[in-house]
Design a protein around this motif. Sequence first.
Motif, PDB file in Angstrom:
ATOM      1  N   LYS A 159      55.277  70.814  12.197  1.00  6.72           N
ATOM      2  CA  LYS A 159      56.793  71.112  11.549  1.00  6.72           C
ATOM      3  C   LYS A 159      56.406  70.922   9.683  1.00  6.72           C
ATOM      4  O   LYS A 159      55.765  69.718   9.692  1.00  6.72           O
ATOM      5  CB  LYS A 159      57.839  70.341  11.964  1.00  6.72           C
ATOM      6  N   ARG A 160      56.655  71.877   9.212  1.00  2.00           N
ATOM      7  CA  ARG A 160      56.458  71.602   7.604  1.00  2.00           C
ATOM      8  C   ARG A 160      57.717  71.780   6.966  1.00  2.00           C
ATOM      9  O   ARG A 160      58.774  72.262   7.282  1.00  2.00           O
ATOM     10  CB  ARG A 160      55.485  72.969   7.224  1.00  2.00           C
ATOM     11  N   PHE A 161      57.654  71.094   5.731  1.00  2.61           N
ATOM     12  CA  PHE A 161      58.496  70.984   4.849  1.00  2.61           C
ATOM     13  C   PHE A 161      57.961  71.285   3.483  1.00  2.61           C
ATOM     14  O   PHE A 161      56.853  70.959   3.479  1.00  2.61           O
ATOM     15  CB  PHE A 161      59.596  69.671   4.793  1.00  2.61           C
ATOM     16  N   PRO A 162      58.485  71.814   2.431  1.00  2.76           N
ATOM     17  CA  PRO A 162      58.029  71.984   1.084  1.00  2.76           C
ATOM     18  C   PRO A 162      57.016  70.549   0.726  1.00  2.76           C
ATOM     19  O   PRO A 162      57.399  69.733   0.478  1.00  2.76           O
ATOM     20  CB  PRO A 162      58.904  72.200   0.211  1.00  2.76           C
ATOM     21  N   GLY A 163      55.684  70.872   0.611  1.00  2.00           N
ATOM     22  CA  GLY A 163      54.755  69.982   0.383  1.00  2.00           C
ATOM     23  C   GLY A 163      54.646  68.820   1.401  1.00  2.00           C
ATOM     24  O   GLY A 163      53.849  67.771   0.961  1.00  2.00           O
ATOM     25  N   VAL A 164      55.300  68.859   2.434  1.00  2.00           N
ATOM     26  CA  VAL A 164      54.929  67.936   3.385  1.00  2.00           C
ATOM     27  C   VAL A 164      54.639  68.522   4.744  1.00  2.00           C
ATOM     28  O   VAL A 164      55.215  69.447   5.277  1.00  2.00           O
ATOM     29  CB  VAL A 164      56.307  66.998   3.584  1.00  2.00           C
ATOM     30  N   LEU A 165      53.701  67.991   5.528  1.00  2.74           N
ATOM     31  CA  LEU A 165      53.317  68.380   6.755  1.00  2.74           C
ATOM     32  C   LEU A 165      53.970  67.225   7.777  1.00  2.74           C
ATOM     33  O   LEU A 165      53.311  66.271   7.879  1.00  2.74           O
ATOM     34  CB  LEU A 165      51.725  68.428   7.113  1.00  2.74           C
ATOM     35  N   ALA A 166      55.265  67.336   8.084  1.00  5.86           N
ATOM     36  CA  ALA A 166      56.032  66.522   8.696  1.00  5.86           C
ATOM     37  C   ALA A 166      55.551  66.099  10.126  1.00  5.86           C
ATOM     38  O   ALA A 166      55.447  64.960  10.333  1.00  5.86           O
ATOM     39  CB  ALA A 166      57.429  66.749   8.713  1.00  5.86           C
ATOM     40  N   LEU A 167      54.958  67.227  10.747  1.00  7.08           N
ATOM     41  CA  LEU A 167      54.378  66.720  12.044  1.00  7.08           C
ATOM     42  C   LEU A 167      53.224  67.758  12.190  1.00  7.08           C
ATOM     43  O   LEU A 167      53.223  68.932  11.906  1.00  7.08           O
ATOM     44  CB  LEU A 167      55.708  67.369  13.408  1.00  7.08           C
ATOM     45  N   ASP A 168      52.123  67.155  12.840  1.00  9.43           N
ATOM     46  CA  ASP A 168      51.035  67.734  12.776  1.00  9.43           C
ATOM     47  C   ASP A 168      50.382  67.819  14.506  1.00  9.43           C
ATOM     48  O   ASP A 168      49.667  66.792  14.752  1.00  9.43           O
ATOM     49  CB  ASP A 168      50.157  67.215  11.868  1.00  9.43           C
ATOM     50  N   ASP A 169      50.553  68.703  15.071  1.00  6.52           N
ATOM     51  CA  ASP A 169      50.084  68.948  16.298  1.00  6.52           C
ATOM     52  C   ASP A 169      50.259  67.738  17.137  1.00  6.52           C
ATOM     53  O   ASP A 169      49.612  66.985  17.749  1.00  6.52           O
ATOM     54  CB  ASP A 169      48.507  69.070  16.239  1.00  6.52           C
ATOM     55  N   ILE A 170      51.764  67.556  17.582  1.00  6.24           N
ATOM     56  CA  ILE A 170      52.133  66.304  18.438  1.00  6.24           C
ATOM     57  C   ILE A 170      52.141  66.636  19.565  1.00  6.24           C
ATOM     58  O   ILE A 170      52.903  67.637  20.257  1.00  6.24           O
ATOM     59  CB  ILE A 170      53.556  65.843  17.610  1.00  6.24           C
ATOM     60  N   ASN A 171      51.755  65.709  20.613  1.00  5.64           N
ATOM     61  CA  ASN A 171      51.610  65.937  22.006  1.00  5.64           C
ATOM     62  C   ASN A 171      52.423  64.801  22.656  1.00  5.64           C
ATOM     63  O   ASN A 171      51.647  63.562  22.361  1.00  5.64           O
ATOM     64  CB  ASN A 171      50.495  66.236  22.739  1.00  5.64           C
ATOM     65  N   ILE A 172      53.367  64.519  23.080  1.00  2.86           N
ATOM     66  CA  ILE A 172      53.907  63.488  23.925  1.00  2.86           C
ATOM     67  C   ILE A 172      54.750  63.801  24.957  1.00  2.86           C
ATOM     68  O   ILE A 172      55.323  64.994  25.184  1.00  2.86           O
ATOM     69  CB  ILE A 172      55.057  62.724  22.993  1.00  2.86           C
ATOM     70  N   GLU A 173      54.788  62.932  26.165  1.00  2.00           N
ATOM     71  CA  GLU A 173      55.562  63.165  27.406  1.00  2.00           C
ATOM     72  C   GLU A 173      56.542  62.216  27.615  1.00  2.00           C
ATOM     73  O   GLU A 173      56.278  60.779  27.305  1.00  2.00           O
ATOM     74  CB  GLU A 173      54.681  63.260  28.415  1.00  2.00           C
ATOM     75  N   LEU A 174      57.622  62.318  28.044  1.00  2.00           N
ATOM     76  CA  LEU A 174      58.526  61.407  28.667  1.00  2.00           C
ATOM     77  C   LEU A 174      58.749  61.246  30.000  1.00  2.00           C
ATOM     78  O   LEU A 174      59.138  62.553  30.596  1.00  2.00           O
ATOM     79  CB  LEU A 174      59.954  61.483  27.796  1.00  2.00           C
TER      80      LEU A 174
END
Length: 494
Positions: A9-24
């Motif tokens: 997930k990107r916002f202007p100037g920020v890579l807020a989430l970068d290839d996240i893998n999680i399980e619940l």
Amino acid sequence: MVEFRHITKRFPGVLALDDINIELKPGEVHVLIGENGAGKSTLMKVLSGAYKQDEGELLIDGKVVEKNSPIISSSLGIGMIYQELNLIPELSIMKNIFLGNEKKKGIFDDKKYMYQKSKEYLSMLHLDIDPNTLVKNLGVGTQQMVEIAKAISKNSKVLVLDEPTSSLTDSEIKELFSIIKMLKEKGVGMFYISHRLEELYEVGDRVTIMRDGTKVGTYDLNEIKMDEMIEKIAGRKIENLYPRNRIKHGDCVLEVKNLTGKGFENISLKVYSGEIAGLSGLVGAGRTELARAIFGIDNYTSGEIFVNGVKINKNSTGEAVKAGIGLLPEDRKIQGLALKKNIRENMVITVLSSLGKKGVVNLKKEKEVCQKYVDELEIATPTIEKLAGFLSGGTQQKVVIAKWLMANLKLFIFDEPTRGIDVGAKSEIYRLMDELVAKGAAVLMISSDLPEVLGMSDRIYVMSQGKMTGCLNHDEADQNLVLTYAYNQKEEAV
Ligand SMILES: Nc1ncnc2c1ncn2[C@@H]1O[C@H](COP(=O)(O)OP(=O)(O)OP(=O)(O)O)[C@@H](O)[C@H]1O
Ligand SMILES: [Mg+2]
């Protein structure tokens, strides 16, 4: 129950989430931790449908959610308790709980049913309040509990708790934990976000550590120790969380004499130049009320306040500011920050005069000073011109703290200065506080974080139910002694 697959997930100037893998997993409490701005809340907003990921897939119950939205995710059994409280102050508890989910009897609301049910949810949380009470009349902690009641009422299969304990009292936290245990047994899976590392071991099964939008790793809480966790969060070893160079104190800066007002009674205390005085006690002991009275926000009925030997009038913040007092309020969202202004504008508000000549602000100097604090406190932002409203919750707090740290004051009153702040930035804030007193300022620090009070204070005042019950030197104070005074179990009050 939930799977994040390669979420970006990107916002202007920020890579807020970068290839996240999680399980619940069902019945699992999965803890998410990481620095302010690491991406925790953003990931949860992808789950709730508030944000759409740029890449990757979200799976709920093994099925890919093609098009998510808050309504869809809620219908798939996802319940959210956001970091920012989301209740409508003008409505009653009952109306808030059933908002958008009203039970109907024909075309009318079934008020009797909703009232009854609300009462049930509240009593599950051991809250004895009338569901018709307006939310605006509740304290922050209670509002938090109503949020929780609301989430429970929806019978969610998955629950997200984003910093649920930051404004709860100790006994409310206990209630919350027993609710979490009960939900676990029912198979509800939970994501739990918190900066209070001690509590994670009590509620969590696994922990995922995030940094700068990436996942550092997922660990079994049985297998990872606290210091290892701190190192992974901060990305460096923190040798000494409480850096203090204790010096001999100077003159008395603040003297409070026999102050009585709403929430406190006959309080006397002194804070000296070169000293950090801790003010400890349980939540609700009257510390915030006392601080507000000292700063002139609230009135008091009797007693006197002196700053550098000069008496200041009651109920005048103007006079307190002129005397050189600053208060970092407990509730920073409302009192400390202009959400529509950028970081720089928020920070310099208290120092404008010292940054320019004759009312003309030196913008270059201003930017330099702000950048320095952004770097030191590791404020997660691409630029100091970013609007405060778009920052993560903890980052907003850092901005307010920076604003006060850079002000040239004689006395700093900090009310819960590190609540919601990540562990790396905490150590920086402590270092800056130590610098302030080394330069001759006086600090009165209200804190419910015992290790922080013990680690930072030269002297520790303890309040209990509005009264001063103890004053300890740092070399004689320990956790037990402070708690004894906080619960007021000593016969002798000072
Ligand atoms: N709506 C938005 N617009 C622009 N940037 C955003 C927006 N929402 C989040 N961000 C940015 O994304 C990054 C991650 O923020 P997020 O709120 O997920 O952090 P967090 O891990 O929850 O931090 P905290 O512990 O402070 O709550 C931050 O740099 C933040 O400024
Ligand atoms: Mg957050």
